[in-house]
Design an enzyme around this catalytic site. Structure first.
Site, PDB file in Angstrom:
ATOM      1  N   ASN A  10       0.839  -1.199   0.000  1.00  0.00           N
ATOM      2  CA  ASN A  10       0.000   0.000   0.000  1.00  0.00           C
ATOM      3  C   ASN A  10       0.882   1.259   0.000  1.00  0.00           C
ATOM      4  OD1 ASN A  10      -1.537   2.234   0.883  1.00  0.00           O
ATOM      5  ND2 ASN A  10      -3.053   0.886   1.846  1.00  0.00           N
ATOM      6  N   GLU A  41      -0.901 -14.295   2.191  1.00  0.00           N
ATOM      7  CA  GLU A  41      -2.328 -14.509   2.446  1.00  0.00           C
ATOM      8  C   GLU A  41      -2.629 -14.103   3.872  1.00  0.00           C
ATOM      9  OE1 GLU A  41      -5.376 -17.264   1.377  1.00  0.00           O
ATOM     10  OE2 GLU A  41      -3.738 -18.500   0.553  1.00  0.00           O
ATOM     11  N   ASP A  70      -1.003  -4.274   9.953  1.00  0.00           N
ATOM     12  CA  ASP A  70      -2.316  -4.668   9.459  1.00  0.00           C
ATOM     13  C   ASP A  70      -3.282  -3.713  10.131  1.00  0.00           C
ATOM     14  OD1 ASP A  70      -3.785  -6.496   7.741  1.00  0.00           O
ATOM     15  OD2 ASP A  70      -4.846  -7.057   9.561  1.00  0.00           O
ATOM     16  N   GLY A 154      -8.332   5.376   1.588  1.00  0.00           N
ATOM     17  CA  GLY A 154      -9.278   4.417   2.162  1.00  0.00           C
ATOM     18  C   GLY A 154     -10.522   5.055   2.756  1.00  0.00           C
ATOM     19  N   HIS A 181      -3.798   5.970  14.470  1.00  0.00           N
ATOM     20  CA  HIS A 181      -3.466   4.599  14.838  1.00  0.00           C
ATOM     21  C   HIS A 181      -2.064   4.228  14.340  1.00  0.00           C
ATOM     22  CE1 HIS A 181      -5.252   5.065  10.967  1.00  0.00           C
ATOM     23  NE2 HIS A 181      -5.161   3.791  10.615  1.00  0.00           N
TER      24      HIS A 181
HETATM   25  P1  ITT Z   1      -0.849  -4.317   2.847  1.00  0.00           P
HETATM   26  O1  ITT Z   1      -1.582  -5.522   3.360  1.00  0.00           O
HETATM   27  O2  ITT Z   1       0.030  -4.626   1.671  1.00  0.00           O
HETATM   28  O3  ITT Z   1      -0.128  -3.551   3.917  1.00  0.00           O
HETATM   29  P2  ITT Z   1      -3.491  -3.205   2.543  1.00  0.00           P
HETATM   30  O4  ITT Z   1      -4.010  -1.887   2.030  1.00  0.00           O
HETATM   31  O5  ITT Z   1      -4.170  -4.449   2.030  1.00  0.00           O
HETATM   32  O6  ITT Z   1      -1.914  -3.255   2.251  1.00  0.00           O
HETATM   33  P3  ITT Z   1      -4.427  -3.848   5.197  1.00  0.00           P
HETATM   34  O7  ITT Z   1      -4.679  -5.271   4.883  1.00  0.00           O
HETATM   35  O8  ITT Z   1      -3.755  -3.494   6.494  1.00  0.00           O
HETATM   36  O9  ITT Z   1      -3.499  -3.150   4.090  1.00  0.00           O
HETATM   37  O10 ITT Z   1      -5.784  -3.075   5.069  1.00  0.00           O
HETATM   38  C1  ITT Z   1      -5.860  -1.814   5.544  1.00  0.00           C
HETATM   39  C2  ITT Z   1      -7.118  -1.171   5.011  1.00  0.00           C
HETATM   40  O11 ITT Z   1      -7.764  -0.498   6.105  1.00  0.00           O
HETATM   41  C3  ITT Z   1      -6.753  -0.084   4.025  1.00  0.00           C
HETATM   42  O12 ITT Z   1      -6.708  -0.580   2.695  1.00  0.00           O
HETATM   43  C4  ITT Z   1      -7.874   0.921   4.262  1.00  0.00           C
HETATM   44  O13 ITT Z   1      -9.020   0.496   3.604  1.00  0.00           O
HETATM   45  C5  ITT Z   1      -8.120   0.807   5.755  1.00  0.00           C
HETATM   46  N1  ITT Z   1      -7.264   1.750   6.487  1.00  0.00           N
HETATM   47  C6  ITT Z   1      -6.222   1.451   7.303  1.00  0.00           C
HETATM   48  N2  ITT Z   1      -5.625   2.558   7.764  1.00  0.00           N
HETATM   49  C7  ITT Z   1      -6.306   3.589   7.229  1.00  0.00           C
HETATM   50  C8  ITT Z   1      -6.172   4.987   7.304  1.00  0.00           C
HETATM   51  O14 ITT Z   1      -5.200   5.556   8.006  1.00  0.00           O
HETATM   52  N3  ITT Z   1      -7.032   5.741   6.630  1.00  0.00           N
HETATM   53  C9  ITT Z   1      -8.010   5.189   5.907  1.00  0.00           C
HETATM   54  N4  ITT Z   1      -8.215   3.884   5.745  1.00  0.00           N
HETATM   55  C10 ITT Z   1      -7.362   3.078   6.413  1.00  0.00           C
END
Ligand code: ITT
Length: 198
Positions: A10, A41, A70, A154, A181
């Protein structure tokens, strides 16, 4: 210089973390910059388990310090959905305009007091000696009545903070990092790394 690989696909997370560590004498590399690729996964049942899974997958391939997080959004009225499924909610490739609108729709008619929500970030760090440390941090807020703001990523446009009177997508990255967070988790992680390197 100490090398840290941030194990995420991300790009927005990488941006936030690089910004937070820019004054430190460390080199933060994304997986792309470190030339490491892996598809992990996320089979864990908690944020913490998934953060460890992601960090371990990369730590197996490098002797650098590895950090992974995560994270996700918990909406109390929706029994903490989307939670660990935040990025997979309604499908990985579904736009956040659609995901955010779906959450607003599911909360249609729900009073502000019942719209409480939080972002959660579990961060795992694996040191070169393969010791694993974790921290879990949150940012409390509520789901607004409409989307607002263009910053962040997000679910930021629908996540509001009473104290600031705006969504986290209306804050600058610096402001958000101070209270988020991920900001809190990274500051704790930084202390862990400093202690370990002593
Ligand atoms: P990686 O697993 O490769 O790190 P990912 O985007 O899939 O990338 P996550 O599985 O941790 O990461 O999912 C996190 C999701 O939660 C992210 O895609 C957003 O939808 C939401 N999220 C987390 N932190 C956020 C933030 O600071 N602001 C807005 N949305 C957030």
């Amino acid at each position: 210089m100490t090398k840290i690989i941030f194990a995420t696909g991300n790009a927005n997370k990488v941006k936030e973390v690089k910004k937070m560590l820019e004054n430190l004498d460390v080199e933060v590399l994304s997986m792309k910059e470190a030339n490491i690729s892996t598809d992990v996964e996320e089979t864990g049942t908690t944020f913490e388990e998934n953060a460890i899974l992601k960090a371990k997958a990369i730590a197996n391939k490098t002797d650098a310090i590895v950090i992974a997080d995560d994270s996700g959004l918990e909406v109390d009225y929706l029994n903490k959905e989307p939670g660990i499924y935040s990025s997979r909610y309604l499908g990985e490739d579904t736009s956040y305009t659609i995901k955010n609108q779906a959450i607003l729709d599911r909360l249609d008619g729900v009073a502000k007091e019942q719209r409480t929500a939080r972002f959660v970030c579990a961060m795992a760090v694996i040191m070169p000696n393969k010791k694993v440390f974790t921290t879990v941090q949150t940012m409390e807020g509520y789901i607004g009545f409409e989307s607002a703001g263009k910053n962040g990523f997000g679910y930021d446009p629908i996540f509001f903070l009473d104290k600031y009177g705006c969504s986290s997508a209306e804050m600058s990255m610096e402001e958000k990092n101070k209270i988020s967070h991920r900001g809190k988790a990274l500051r704790t992680t930084k202390k862990i790394i400093e202690d370990q390197l002593k």
